[in-house]
Design a protein around this motif. Structure first.
Motif, PDB file in Angstrom:
ATOM      1  N   GLU A 165       0.838  -1.195   0.000  1.00  0.00           N
ATOM      2  CA  GLU A 165       0.000   0.000   0.000  1.00  0.00           C
ATOM      3  C   GLU A 165       0.873   1.245   0.000  1.00  0.00           C
ATOM      4  O   GLU A 165       1.572   1.533   0.976  1.00  0.00           O
ATOM      5  N   ASN A 166       0.857   1.951  -1.122  1.00  0.00           N
ATOM      6  CA  ASN A 166       1.629   3.182  -1.327  1.00  0.00           C
ATOM      7  C   ASN A 166       3.133   2.963  -1.195  1.00  0.00           C
ATOM      8  O   ASN A 166       3.888   3.891  -0.865  1.00  0.00           O
ATOM      9  N   GLU A 213      -2.630   4.962  -3.868  1.00  0.00           N
ATOM     10  CA  GLU A 213      -3.801   5.826  -3.845  1.00  0.00           C
ATOM     11  C   GLU A 213      -3.571   7.003  -4.791  1.00  0.00           C
ATOM     12  O   GLU A 213      -2.432   7.407  -5.052  1.00  0.00           O
ATOM     13  N   SER A 217      -6.587   5.653  -8.231  1.00  0.00           N
ATOM     14  CA  SER A 217      -6.183   4.507  -7.421  1.00  0.00           C
ATOM     15  C   SER A 217      -5.736   3.399  -8.358  1.00  0.00           C
ATOM     16  O   SER A 217      -6.477   2.984  -9.253  1.00  0.00           O
TER      17      SER A 217
END
Length: 238
Positions: free
Chosen positions: A142-143, A172, A226
């Motif tokens: 995530e990121n 994101e 996203s």
């Protein structure tokens, strides 16, 4: 910097009823002399398998075969005696080496299986066949970049007989990551957009587009929406 762009709509297509497959590179009945491979990345198939259907037992030799399930449950059986089920969040590797047979089936009777089938040419031939799979912690992408494949057993992810590194990132909208090549003198990176939209080194990309880059030290990756991206760093010389 050298680049090659493969838009999603330009991929080869095969509809076998039970199997719908889209081929980034030449495969089976799809042959495009300009799209044979990206360095040692030989096959990138985007497959959908109907409920309770699959690939019957078939042979492979001297190829590193990586499966990345996106949805559903895929059952694997091989001539080494392995029986396993892989699902989203897993990664599977099969080093075919001196020769192996295997089958792959949709484990479920009421839902499709969607997965990526990737072949990488090995740097050693005739090795002892090998099977492995792991479950990844998807929070770790995530990121940021999560390594899922490397050339050595001691490193993160599964390993193959090639100087290759695979990473996945979920970004994101508005976020940016930088990927520094492990071996920029010999390798390139093929980026495959699993979902969303991104800009990589000033190239705008959309869902299921492929973008190959070599002759650079790093990639700047920006999420225009996203997005989920698979990065495959491979040697450019066969």
């Amino acid at each position: 910097m050298n680049t090659v762009l493969h838009k999603a709509v330009t991929r080869g297509q095969a509809n076998h009823g039970w199997l719908q497959s889209k081929h980034t590179f030449s495969f089976a009945n799809y042959h495009n002399p300009e799209r044979m491979h990206f360095g040692t990345l030989r096959v990138l198939n985007d497959d959908i398998v109907a409920p309770s259907m699959g690939f019957g037992t078939h042979p492979h030799r001297d190829m590193e075969i990586i499966s990345i399930p996106l949805e559903g449950d895929l059952e694997h059986k091989d001539s080494m005696g392995n029986t396993a089920v892989i699902k989203s969040g897993d990664i599977q590797v099969l080093s075919a080496g001196s020769g192996i047979t295997h089958s792959e089936y949709n484990k479920n009777s009421n839902s499709e299986v969607k997965f990526l089938q990737i072949w990488v040419l090995p740097n050693k031939k005739g090795v002892t066949p090998r099977y492995d799979q792991i479950t990844l912690n998807t929070i770790d992408r995530e990121n940021k970049l999560q390594q899922i494949l490397s050339p050595t057993p001691e490193d993160a992810g599964v390993w193959i007989h090639q100087n290759a590194w695979f990473h996945i990132t979920n970004l994101e909208q508005g976020n940016t990551v930088n990927y520094a090549l492990k071996n920029p003198d010999k390798n390139g990176v093929y980026a495959f957009i699993l979902k969303g939209d991104a800009t990589i080194n000033h190239q705008n990309l959309n869902k299921r587009d492929g973008f190959g880059v070599w002759g650079v030290d790093s990639l700047d990756i920006h999420a225009d929406s996203s997005t989920e991206i698979l990065l495959m760093e491979v040697p450019m010389t066969l």
